[in-house]
Design a protein around this motif. Structure first.
Motif, PDB file in Angstrom:
ATOM      1  N   GLN A 241       0.814  -1.209   0.000  1.00 41.82           N
ATOM      2  CA  GLN A 241       0.000   0.000   0.000  1.00 41.82           C
ATOM      3  C   GLN A 241       0.855   1.270   0.000  1.00 41.82           C
ATOM      4  O   GLN A 241       0.480   2.288  -0.586  1.00 41.82           O
ATOM      5  CB  GLN A 241      -0.922  -0.007   1.220  1.00 41.82           C
ATOM      6  CG  GLN A 241      -1.783   1.226   1.381  1.00 41.82           C
ATOM      7  CD  GLN A 241      -2.556   1.178   2.684  1.00 41.82           C
ATOM      8  OE1 GLN A 241      -2.796   0.112   3.238  1.00 41.82           O
ATOM      9  NE2 GLN A 241      -2.952   2.334   3.163  1.00 41.82           N
ATOM     10  N   LYS A 261      -5.102  -3.364  -0.223  1.00 44.59           N
ATOM     11  CA  LYS A 261      -5.342  -2.009  -0.705  1.00 44.59           C
ATOM     12  C   LYS A 261      -4.175  -1.583  -1.596  1.00 44.59           C
ATOM     13  O   LYS A 261      -3.026  -1.875  -1.305  1.00 44.59           O
ATOM     14  CB  LYS A 261      -5.484  -1.055   0.482  1.00 44.59           C
ATOM     15  CG  LYS A 261      -5.882   0.359   0.119  1.00 44.59           C
ATOM     16  CD  LYS A 261      -6.081   1.193   1.375  1.00 44.59           C
ATOM     17  CE  LYS A 261      -6.477   2.627   1.050  1.00 44.59           C
ATOM     18  NZ  LYS A 261      -6.681   3.436   2.285  1.00 44.59           N
ATOM     19  N   ARG A 264      -1.440   4.357  -3.663  1.00 48.46           N
ATOM     20  CA  ARG A 264      -2.301   5.486  -4.000  1.00 48.46           C
ATOM     21  C   ARG A 264      -2.041   6.026  -5.407  1.00 48.46           C
ATOM     22  O   ARG A 264      -2.972   6.468  -6.092  1.00 48.46           O
ATOM     23  CB  ARG A 264      -2.126   6.607  -2.972  1.00 48.46           C
ATOM     24  CG  ARG A 264      -3.017   7.806  -3.266  1.00 48.46           C
ATOM     25  CD  ARG A 264      -3.179   8.730  -2.092  1.00 48.46           C
ATOM     26  NE  ARG A 264      -4.066   9.827  -2.429  1.00 48.46           N
ATOM     27  CZ  ARG A 264      -5.395   9.754  -2.474  1.00 48.46           C
ATOM     28  NH1 ARG A 264      -5.989   8.608  -2.192  1.00 48.46           N
ATOM     29  NH2 ARG A 264      -6.140  10.798  -2.783  1.00 48.46           N
ATOM     30  N   PRO A 281     -10.456  -5.910  -2.761  1.00 46.57           N
ATOM     31  CA  PRO A 281     -10.277  -5.078  -1.563  1.00 46.57           C
ATOM     32  C   PRO A 281     -11.481  -4.157  -1.345  1.00 46.57           C
ATOM     33  O   PRO A 281     -12.034  -3.595  -2.295  1.00 46.57           O
ATOM     34  CB  PRO A 281      -9.002  -4.285  -1.867  1.00 46.57           C
ATOM     35  CG  PRO A 281      -8.798  -4.391  -3.341  1.00 46.57           C
ATOM     36  CD  PRO A 281      -9.373  -5.695  -3.746  1.00 46.57           C
ATOM     37  N   SER A 282     -11.872  -4.006  -0.093  1.00 48.51           N
ATOM     38  CA  SER A 282     -13.024  -3.160   0.223  1.00 48.51           C
ATOM     39  C   SER A 282     -12.739  -1.694  -0.067  1.00 48.51           C
ATOM     40  O   SER A 282     -13.658  -0.916  -0.344  1.00 48.51           O
ATOM     41  CB  SER A 282     -13.416  -3.341   1.696  1.00 48.51           C
ATOM     42  OG  SER A 282     -12.313  -3.027   2.541  1.00 48.51           O
ATOM     43  N   ASP A 283     -11.453  -1.318  -0.004  1.00 49.10           N
ATOM     44  CA  ASP A 283     -11.031   0.036  -0.343  1.00 49.10           C
ATOM     45  C   ASP A 283      -9.933  -0.086  -1.386  1.00 49.10           C
ATOM     46  O   ASP A 283      -8.843  -0.568  -1.096  1.00 49.10           O
ATOM     47  CB  ASP A 283     -10.529   0.771   0.906  1.00 49.10           C
ATOM     48  CG  ASP A 283     -10.092   2.202   0.616  1.00 49.10           C
ATOM     49  OD1 ASP A 283     -10.177   2.624  -0.558  1.00 49.10           O
ATOM     50  OD2 ASP A 283      -9.658   2.888   1.564  1.00 49.10           O
ATOM     51  N   ILE A 284     -10.212   0.333  -2.604  1.00 49.25           N
ATOM     52  CA  ILE A 284      -9.247   0.134  -3.684  1.00 49.25           C
ATOM     53  C   ILE A 284      -7.994   0.968  -3.471  1.00 49.25           C
ATOM     54  O   ILE A 284      -6.888   0.546  -3.811  1.00 49.25           O
ATOM     55  CB  ILE A 284      -9.906   0.466  -5.056  1.00 49.25           C
ATOM     56  CG1 ILE A 284      -9.054  -0.042  -6.221  1.00 49.25           C
ATOM     57  CG2 ILE A 284     -10.164   1.950  -5.199  1.00 49.25           C
ATOM     58  CD1 ILE A 284      -9.081  -1.506  -6.438  1.00 49.25           C
ATOM     59  N   GLY A 285      -8.125   2.160  -2.927  1.00 49.14           N
ATOM     60  CA  GLY A 285      -6.970   2.974  -2.556  1.00 49.14           C
ATOM     61  C   GLY A 285      -6.238   3.648  -3.688  1.00 49.14           C
ATOM     62  O   GLY A 285      -5.216   4.281  -3.465  1.00 49.14           O
ATOM     63  N   PRO A 287      -7.234   6.064  -6.694  1.00 51.49           N
ATOM     64  CA  PRO A 287      -8.236   6.820  -7.451  1.00 51.49           C
ATOM     65  C   PRO A 287      -7.843   7.103  -8.897  1.00 51.49           C
ATOM     66  O   PRO A 287      -8.704   7.435  -9.714  1.00 51.49           O
ATOM     67  CB  PRO A 287      -8.364   8.130  -6.658  1.00 51.49           C
ATOM     68  CG  PRO A 287      -7.058   8.270  -5.941  1.00 51.49           C
ATOM     69  CD  PRO A 287      -6.643   6.868  -5.602  1.00 51.49           C
ATOM     70  N   PRO A 304     -17.210  -4.516  -5.851  1.00 53.12           N
ATOM     71  CA  PRO A 304     -17.461  -3.424  -4.904  1.00 53.12           C
ATOM     72  C   PRO A 304     -18.052  -2.186  -5.571  1.00 53.12           C
ATOM     73  O   PRO A 304     -17.892  -1.947  -6.768  1.00 53.12           O
ATOM     74  CB  PRO A 304     -16.071  -3.122  -4.329  1.00 53.12           C
ATOM     75  CG  PRO A 304     -15.251  -4.340  -4.608  1.00 53.12           C
ATOM     76  CD  PRO A 304     -15.785  -4.883  -5.898  1.00 53.12           C
ATOM     77  N   TYR A 306     -17.164   0.821  -5.331  1.00 52.11           N
ATOM     78  CA  TYR A 306     -16.243   1.867  -5.772  1.00 52.11           C
ATOM     79  C   TYR A 306     -16.005   1.847  -7.280  1.00 52.11           C
ATOM     80  O   TYR A 306     -15.461   2.795  -7.842  1.00 52.11           O
ATOM     81  CB  TYR A 306     -14.899   1.824  -5.028  1.00 52.11           C
ATOM     82  CG  TYR A 306     -14.155   0.506  -5.030  1.00 52.11           C
ATOM     83  CD1 TYR A 306     -13.589  -0.019  -6.182  1.00 52.11           C
ATOM     84  CD2 TYR A 306     -13.984  -0.207  -3.845  1.00 52.11           C
ATOM     85  CE1 TYR A 306     -12.884  -1.203  -6.174  1.00 52.11           C
ATOM     86  CE2 TYR A 306     -13.278  -1.399  -3.814  1.00 52.11           C
ATOM     87  CZ  TYR A 306     -12.727  -1.896  -4.971  1.00 52.11           C
ATOM     88  OH  TYR A 306     -12.028  -3.070  -4.947  1.00 52.11           O
ATOM     89  N   HIS A 309     -17.078   4.867  -9.032  1.00 55.26           N
ATOM     90  CA  HIS A 309     -16.401   6.146  -8.816  1.00 55.26           C
ATOM     91  C   HIS A 309     -14.967   6.168  -9.332  1.00 55.26           C
ATOM     92  O   HIS A 309     -14.283   7.169  -9.157  1.00 55.26           O
ATOM     93  CB  HIS A 309     -16.412   6.477  -7.319  1.00 55.26           C
ATOM     94  CG  HIS A 309     -17.785   6.444  -6.725  1.00 55.26           C
ATOM     95  ND1 HIS A 309     -18.771   7.338  -7.069  1.00 55.26           N
ATOM     96  CD2 HIS A 309     -18.356   5.586  -5.832  1.00 55.26           C
ATOM     97  CE1 HIS A 309     -19.879   7.059  -6.399  1.00 55.26           C
ATOM     98  NE2 HIS A 309     -19.658   5.994  -5.653  1.00 55.26           N
TER      99      HIS A 309
END
Length: 569
Positions: A241, A261, A264, A281-285, A287, A304, A306, A309
């Protein structure tokens, strides 16, 4: 090209119009004598002033040869993307002691790389990629190259064998070592290379785990490519990460465990052809993610939310996993007018492959904002419902559509035939009923042979350009049922013109307009309830390689025009 300077003219041993130093000219002539040059790219290598020769650059103040660059020769002497210079590198290369750049990428050089290169203490760039070199490279090749920054040896059959305790004297910025043999152990000498921007050690015969130091040494590396090895590891949650990578390609290895994750700054991720498991992953991290390639793993769970978005996504392949459930419903798509014409409601995605999962629900409403979508494969899932009439309006760029082996039902919407770019349509093995639309002639992309630079070329040729090399390429394949068997296409899919409505419950006649699609290569209408006579003009589909009309209720005679073709029927 170098011109004489006032300091050069003052040197008595060198003629006023000549920069070249005789011993270096002699070394270049020895080099040339050992080369093959079928395109005469080295025709300028004659006369006294080697600084005027093509591909040779000298220092103005000193007259020393500082750069050998075959790329400039290709641009001047031949209209082709690769050089044709063959032969071997001589030991006399070491006499050109002021060389800073050797660039003979993309040629036909062979033999071993001489250890005398190790005497070139000023060398910053060694670019010998995509030749036919073999043999072994050891510490003697690099022991004095403290200034080396760019090392490109990809595409050669060389083994890099160093003592485990060896510490490289240089700090590389680019290590492009694809297809060199660095394994089976993970190359320990890389541990000191914490200034690398791009690292490519793909197909390097590594059969080992990734050491923990790797994630810290390359924490600031922008481009990491380790595909096509036998690396057995889990991705570390925290260290992965915290990386600053923009491109990570660990595809075609033996990775296990979940996907953590993401970094970034990550823009492109390829973890395909591994043994990864668990949910996404619940949070792709990440963007800024544009490319997500995860096919052929054992990923489970749902897709998921995300995904609604990730506004920069262009290329997504989650095929051949165990994903289930419905595609997430994105709130911004639920506007009454379904507008996708402006603002953040539009998507840049051009490729979406969800083939061979257990996804369900109706055709994802997410697709309504995918105006640029070129390739859509939802085959071998459990999607259901009627095909929407908005498909032509909202997906005007679609060239490849496969909904094979799902649970769709109802009539084939007339709007489908208005899709001007559609060259590949597979609705086989659903519960479609009614008749085949009469307006088949409107499939204009099935009437002309696909161009090499057609829309699907952007899919099969998709890669991420890093510097001068494309180091991350898309390599998934598409399955086409043709000639009675399931065939696997990679690059060939861009030329495939396919119309497959087999294994449904269609009735009525085959429209005469079928003869207006002469570029069709595969036509499969088998296992339906079609009746009437087979149109005689079906023989006008001159490109047909496979025709299957079996298991229907046709009457009359087989058209004579079919007999002149040699295809599967």
């Amino acid at each position: 090209m170098c011109w004489p300077s006032s300091s050069a003219q003052a040197v008595g041993a060198i003629p006023p119009s000549t920069l070249c130093i005789p011993r270096e000219r002699d070394a270049l002539l020895v080099f040339k004598a050992g080369l093959t040059d079928p395109d005469n790219l080295l025709s300028s290598w004659q006369g006294q002033d080697c600084c005027q020769w093509g591909g040779v650059q000298c220092s103005n103040p000193t007259g020393h040869v500082v750069k050998l660059d075959s790329y400039s020769l290709i641009g001047v002497g031949a209209d082709q993307p690769m050089g044709t210079i063959g032969g071997s590198l001589p030991d006399q290369m070491g006499l050109l002691s002021n060389l800073t750049v050797i660039d003979f990428n993309n040629n036909r050089l062979s033999g071993e790389i001489p250890s005398s290169i190790g005497a070139l203490t000023k060398l910053t760039d060694l670019r010998l990629g995509f030749n036919n070199f073999n043999g072994t490279i050891t510490e003697s090749h690099f022991g004095k190259l403290a200034n080396l920054r760019y090392l490109e040896l990809s595409g050669n059959s060389v083994a890099m064998v160093f003592q485990e305790s060896w510490v490289a004297p240089f700090k590389l910025q680019v290590a492009d070592l694809k297809s060199c043999r660095l394994g089976p152990k993970f190359p320990r000498w890389l541990r000191s290379q914490d200034s690398i921007i791009t690292l490519d050690i793909s197909n390097a015969s590594i059969a080992d785990s990734i050491p923990e130091w790797f994630w810290t040494t390359f924490s600031r590396t922008r481009n990491l490519v380790l595909t096509t090895n036998k690396i057995i590891s889990m991705l570390p949650t925290k260290l992965f990460q915290e990386m600053e990578a923009e491109t990570v390609d660990l595809g075609d290895n033996l990775l296990v465990g979940p996907i953590p994750k993401l970094p970034r700054k990550l823009k492109s991720l390829d973890l395909s052809r591994n043994n990864l498991s668990g949910p996404l992953p619940s949070d792709i991290g990440a963007p800024l993610l544009t490319t997500l390639i995860l096919f052929k793993n054992s990923l489970s769970g749902t897709i998921p939310h995300y995904f609604c978005h990730l506004e920069n996504l262009v290329f997504v392949d989650l095929s051949a996993n165990q994903l289930h459930g419905e595609f997430p419903v994105c709130e911004e798509q639920l506007e009454a007018d379904g507008s996708t014409s402006n603002g953040n409601n539009s998507s840049y995605i051009i490729m979406l492959n969800l083939n061979s999962n257990r996804l369900s629900g109706e055709l994802p409403i997410f697709l309504r904002k995918c105006q640029n979508l070129t390739f859509l494969d939802l085959g071998y899932n459990q999607f259901s419902g009627m095909l929407p009439t908005w498909i032509e309006e909202k997906l005007p760029s679609l060239s490849f559509l496969s909904l094979r082996s799902n649970l769709f039902y109802g009539h084939i919407p007339q709007q489908l035939t208005q899709m001007k770019s559609l060259q590949y349509l597979d609705l086989a093995c659903n519960n479609m009923s009614g008749t085949i639309p009469q307006s088949l002639a409107d499939f204009i992309a099935m009437a002309v042979a696909p161009r090499r630079d057609g829309p699907l070329s952007d899919i099969v040729g998709y890669d991420n350009a890093i510097g001068d090399a494309d180091v991350v390429s898309y390599t998934d394949s598409s399955l086409v049922v043709m000639k009675g068997q399931q065939l696997e296409f990679t690059h060939g899919i861009m030329y495939m013109v396919n119309f497959d409505l087999s294994c449904n419950s269609l009735t009525g006649h085959i429209p005469q307009e079928i003869g207006k699609l002469p570029a069709l290569k595969n036509l499969n209408l088998s296992w339906n309830h079609l009746s009437g006579v087979i149109p005689d003009n079906i023989g006008e589909v001159h490109s047909l390689e496979s025709l299957d009309l079996s298991h229907n209720e046709f009457g009359g005679e087989i058209p004579g025009s079919i007999a002149v073709h040699h295809w599967s029927t």
